[in-house]
Design a protein around this motif. Sequence first.
Motif, PDB file in Angstrom:
ATOM      1  N   CYS A   1       5.801 -61.239 -62.463  1.00  0.00           N
ATOM      2  CA  CYS A   1       6.925 -60.300 -62.579  1.00  0.00           C
ATOM      3  C   CYS A   1       7.489 -60.312 -63.992  1.00  0.00           C
ATOM      4  N   GLU A   2       7.620 -61.501 -64.564  1.00  0.00           N
ATOM      5  CA  GLU A   2       8.134 -61.605 -65.929  1.00  0.00           C
ATOM      6  C   GLU A   2       7.164 -60.956 -66.924  1.00  0.00           C
ATOM      7  N   SER A   3       5.885 -61.171 -66.721  1.00  0.00           N
ATOM      8  CA  SER A   3       4.879 -60.556 -67.586  1.00  0.00           C
ATOM      9  C   SER A   3       4.885 -59.036 -67.430  1.00  0.00           C
ATOM     10  N   ALA A   4       5.126 -58.545 -66.217  1.00  0.00           N
ATOM     11  CA  ALA A   4       5.214 -57.102 -65.994  1.00  0.00           C
ATOM     12  C   ALA A   4       6.437 -56.521 -66.699  1.00  0.00           C
ATOM     13  N   ARG A   5       7.544 -57.249 -66.695  1.00  0.00           N
ATOM     14  CA  ARG A   5       8.739 -56.797 -67.435  1.00  0.00           C
ATOM     15  C   ARG A   5       8.465 -56.774 -68.930  1.00  0.00           C
ATOM     16  N   ASP A   6       7.783 -57.797 -69.435  1.00  0.00           N
ATOM     17  CA  ASP A   6       7.426 -57.828 -70.856  1.00  0.00           C
ATOM     18  C   ASP A   6       6.517 -56.653 -71.214  1.00  0.00           C
ATOM     19  N   PHE A   7       5.577 -56.348 -70.314  1.00  0.00           N
ATOM     20  CA  PHE A   7       4.696 -55.202 -70.533  1.00  0.00           C
ATOM     21  C   PHE A   7       5.511 -53.915 -70.623  1.00  0.00           C
ATOM     22  N   GLU A   8       6.435 -53.746 -69.696  1.00  0.00           N
ATOM     23  CA  GLU A   8       7.266 -52.532 -69.674  1.00  0.00           C
ATOM     24  C   GLU A   8       8.093 -52.413 -70.950  1.00  0.00           C
ATOM     25  N   ASN A   9       8.677 -53.513 -71.404  1.00  0.00           N
ATOM     26  CA  ASN A   9       9.473 -53.479 -72.633  1.00  0.00           C
ATOM     27  C   ASN A   9       8.605 -53.163 -73.844  1.00  0.00           C
ATOM     28  N   ALA A  10       7.429 -53.769 -73.912  1.00  0.00           N
ATOM     29  CA  ALA A  10       6.517 -53.501 -75.028  1.00  0.00           C
ATOM     30  C   ALA A  10       6.047 -52.053 -74.990  1.00  0.00           C
ATOM     31  N   TRP A  11       5.770 -51.543 -73.790  1.00  0.00           N
ATOM     32  CA  TRP A  11       5.327 -50.155 -73.669  1.00  0.00           C
ATOM     33  C   TRP A  11       6.426 -49.191 -74.115  1.00  0.00           C
ATOM     34  N   GLU A  12       7.668 -49.463 -73.727  1.00  0.00           N
ATOM     35  CA  GLU A  12       8.783 -48.599 -74.136  1.00  0.00           C
ATOM     36  C   GLU A  12       8.939 -48.595 -75.653  1.00  0.00           C
ATOM     37  N   GLY A  13       8.768 -49.753 -76.271  1.00  0.00           N
ATOM     38  CA  GLY A  13       8.838 -49.817 -77.729  1.00  0.00           C
ATOM     39  C   GLY A  13       7.715 -49.026 -78.384  1.00  0.00           C
ATOM     40  N   PHE A  14       6.523 -49.142 -77.834  1.00  0.00           N
ATOM     41  CA  PHE A  14       5.382 -48.393 -78.361  1.00  0.00           C
ATOM     42  C   PHE A  14       5.553 -46.900 -78.120  1.00  0.00           C
ATOM     43  N   ARG A  15       6.099 -46.554 -76.987  1.00  0.00           N
ATOM     44  CA  ARG A  15       6.256 -45.155 -76.582  1.00  0.00           C
ATOM     45  C   ARG A  15       7.170 -44.389 -77.525  1.00  0.00           C
ATOM     46  N   LYS A  16       8.176 -45.081 -78.077  1.00  0.00           N
ATOM     47  CA  LYS A  16       9.148 -44.414 -78.953  1.00  0.00           C
ATOM     48  C   LYS A  16       8.480 -43.778 -80.160  1.00  0.00           C
TER      49      LYS A  16
END
Length: 125
Positions: free
Chosen positions: A52-67
């Motif tokens: 779950c923590e790794s999935a949250r990290d993935f989501e945060n990294a994806w949002e940063g990349f998405r910008k």
Amino acid sequence: MTRVKISFVILVVLLGMSIFSGVLINRKCTDFISRTENIWELYDSGNHDSACESARDFENAWEGFRKYSSMLINNEKLTEIDRISARVIYLAEGDSEELHSELMELRHMLESLKKGETPVTESIF
């Protein structure tokens, strides 16, 4: 002669930006693919909290990349990855059986994005 020089400089700048964005997207997609594999390995080994923590990290990294990637990539390609990456967190937290299929779909979409943005001679000429 001045127009030729200016045109040449513009061409070189565009070529440089294209190469830079291709390399950047390639590296980021490779990183995201390895993150999806890591989430599944943690979940499959029974370490659901770390997954779950790794999935949250993935989501945060994806949002940063998405910008900044929305300036470089067609937005339609990114929207579907957004949808699936948001679901991964909830599936990992809920101990859902669909997590593996969603991670595999996310991985295939990232690979497709990576291959689609890599310049090859067929897509240039």
